[in-house]
Scaffold this active site. Sequence first.
Site, PDB file in Angstrom:
ATOM      1  CE  LYS A 287       5.523  -1.006  10.160  1.00  0.00           C
ATOM      2  NZ  LYS A 287       4.557  -0.292   9.337  1.00  0.00           N
TER       3      LYS A 287
ATOM      4  CE  LYS B 170      -3.525   2.262   2.817  1.00  0.00           C
ATOM      5  NZ  LYS B 170      -4.446   2.146   3.936  1.00  0.00           N
TER       6      LYS B 170
ATOM      7  CG  HIS C   8      -5.679 -36.176  16.021  1.00  0.00           C
ATOM      8  ND1 HIS C   8      -5.905 -37.403  16.603  1.00  0.00           N
ATOM      9  CD2 HIS C   8      -6.655 -36.029  15.088  1.00  0.00           C
ATOM     10  CE1 HIS C   8      -6.945 -37.990  16.023  1.00  0.00           C
ATOM     11  NE2 HIS C   8      -7.418 -37.160  15.101  1.00  0.00           N
TER      12      HIS C   8
ATOM     13  N   GLY D 252      -4.967  -2.010   4.913  1.00  0.00           N
ATOM     14  CA  GLY D 252      -4.187  -3.151   4.420  1.00  0.00           C
ATOM     15  C   GLY D 252      -4.886  -4.476   4.671  1.00  0.00           C
ATOM     16  NE  ARG D 253      -6.795  -3.837  10.755  1.00  0.00           N
ATOM     17  CZ  ARG D 253      -6.140  -2.703  10.927  1.00  0.00           C
ATOM     18  NH1 ARG D 253      -4.946  -2.530  10.376  1.00  0.00           N
ATOM     19  NH2 ARG D 253      -6.644  -1.724  11.639  1.00  0.00           N
TER      20      ARG D 253
ATOM     21  CD  GLU E 266       9.107  -6.067   7.397  1.00  0.00           C
ATOM     22  OE1 GLU E 266       8.870  -4.954   6.871  1.00  0.00           O
ATOM     23  OE2 GLU E 266       8.901  -6.322   8.595  1.00  0.00           O
TER      24      GLU E 266
ATOM     25  CD  GLU F 258      -2.102  -4.458  11.331  1.00  0.00           C
ATOM     26  OE1 GLU F 258      -0.869  -4.440  11.425  1.00  0.00           O
ATOM     27  OE2 GLU F 258      -2.679  -4.569  10.236  1.00  0.00           O
TER      28      GLU F 258
END
Length: 550
Positions: free
Chosen positions: A513, A214, A393, A276-277, A220, A362
Site C-alpha cells: 500500500k 472499517k 472437470h 475486517g475479515r 480502492e 490474512e
Amino acid sequence: MGQGTSQTLAPLTARAGWKKLQQHSASMRDAHLRDLFAADAKRGERMTASGAGLYLDYSKNRVTDETLQLLVQLANEANLRGRIDAMFRGDKINSTENRAVLHVALRAPRGEKIVVDGEDVVPKVHEVLDRMAAFAQRVRDGSWRGQTGKRIRNVINIGIGGSDLGPVMASEALRHYATRDMTFRFISNVDGTDFVETTRDLDASETLFIISSKTFTTVETMTNAQSARKWLLDQLGGDESAIAKHFAAVSTDAAKVSAFGIDTKNMFGFWDWVGGRYSMDSAIGLSTMIAIGPEQFREMLAGFHEMDEHFRTTEFSKNLPAIMGLLTVWYVDFLNAHSIAVLPYDQYLKRFPAFLQQLTMESNGKHVTLDGRTVDYMTGPVYWGEPGTNGQHSFYQLIHQGTHLIPCDFIAFAKSLNPIARHHNLLLANVLAQAEALAFGKTAAQVEAEGTAKELVPHRVFEGNRPSNMILADHLTPKILGALVALYEHSVFTQGAIWNINSFDQWGVELGKVLAQRIAPELESPSEPPLKHDSSTNALIRRLRADGRH
Ligand code: F6P
C-alpha cells in the site's frame, strides 16, 4: 493477556505433544485409509461430530485415535481452552494492535454481557442492528425514496477485502432468501472497469450506494466512492442534496464519513474489536440485511452464535472447529501439505472459497510468534477451491493423481433449494464419489482385472489415501450459513493458537500500500520524476509513463 499467555509456554516444537506427533507421523506416513477402514468397521460412524446443525465426517483423514489424542494434547499444551475463554471475555488478544477480538459479540443475544474497556458492548451491537433493521425495512418496502421520488431498485456495496468478500459471498449464498425485485451488486477493485461495468445499465435515481470501510481510508474504496458520487450527481443534475438519499456508510470512523459528505444519520457503525475479515455479521452486512430482511439476518446471527457456543463449551474431541483446526495443523506440520481445497457442492456457495481465502490466509499467513520470534514450523496453508461439480472437470485430476497432498473439505446439503429432476441426487452422488475415490483409489490389481492394457495400468492407478472432511447439513439457510462461517472462523483460531501467532493483525498488506502511494504520483507527474526504485521498477515506470498517462 489471552494469546500473550505464550510467554509462559515452552516453544511449540519443544512441547511433549509436538514431539510425540513427530514420532507418530513417521509411522502414519505409510498408513493407508484402505487399511484404517478395513481395521475398523465402524470408523465412518465413529469419527464424526455434530454441532449447530452441521455434521462433520472426518473419518477419511489420515488419522487414528492416537493421532487425535495427541492433537488434543497439543491443543491443551497450547492452552487452547484458556485462549478461547480470553477471546470470549474480551481480552486484548490482538496484541500487536492492542485490541480485543470480539466478532463473537456481534451475534451475542440481547441481555448477554461482554465488557471491553469497562463497557458492555452487547447493547451497542443491538442498537446498531435495530437501526440497520429500520433502514433495511424502509429500503425493502419502498418507503425510502431517492432524490426524484423513485424507490430504490439497486443496492451497490462499495468496499474491499473484509468489507466486500463477506457481503458478496452472502449475497450469492442467500440469494434464495433475497427479495427478487432489487439487484445487489458489489464494486471492490480500483480498476475502473469494475465501477463502469457494474453501473453501466443502472438508473442513478433508483440506486443506493453503501460505502463500506472499517477505516474509511482504503484507497480502492475511497476512489470508487468518489466515482460513485460523480456518477450519481452527473445523472441527477448535480444537486448535492441527492447524496443523503443515495449514500449510506458503514464504518468505525464517523468523522471521516462526515468529511466525505455522507450524513451520519445514514451511517452504521462497528468497532475496532471487529476485524475486517470477521465483519460480515456486523453493519458490514447491511446489503445482506436489505437483501434477505432483518429477520433472516438475525437467523444468520443465531447460526453464528450456536457455533460460537459449540466451540466455547464442547470438549475438543467432539468440537467441530477444534477438530478441523487440529487436522489442518496435522497435515501442514506433520504430513507436509501446503494447501487445503474447499469444495462446496452447492452453487449458492460459489464465492465461499474466495471469502475463506481472506479469512484463513490474512489470519494465519504469519511467520513470527506472538512474542516476535521467527517460527521454525509451517503456519497457515493456502486455501482455495471452486464449487463441485465444476472443479471435477478442471483441477481434481491433480488432487487424485498429482504429487501434492491436498486435504479437501467437501460441503454438501441433503436437500436442494431448487429440486428439479435428478439434479440433486446426481450432485450428491458426485460429492460422495469424489471423497470415496480420493480415499480408497484403485489399485494396479483392480485396473489390471478390468483388462486394461499393460502399458496403461500405471496411468490408470489411483493411489488413494487422499484425505477429506465431509461437512453436511440439511439444507442451506441463513442460520446454517452463519454456523458454517463461524466453523471456519474458529478453525482458524484453533490453528493460530497452536502456532502461537496473531491471527488478527495483517501487517503484511502494508508495504505494498505504501509503495503504491509513492508510485502513483510518479506515474502521473507531468515532468520526468527522479526514480529511486530498483532498476526493474524504474524501467517499468518509465515504460508505462511513455504511454502518456501523465
Ligand atoms: O488491506 C487489507 C485490509 O486492511 C483488510 O484487512 C480489510 O478487510 C480491507 O483492507 C478493507 O479495509 P477497510 O474496511 O478499512 O476499507
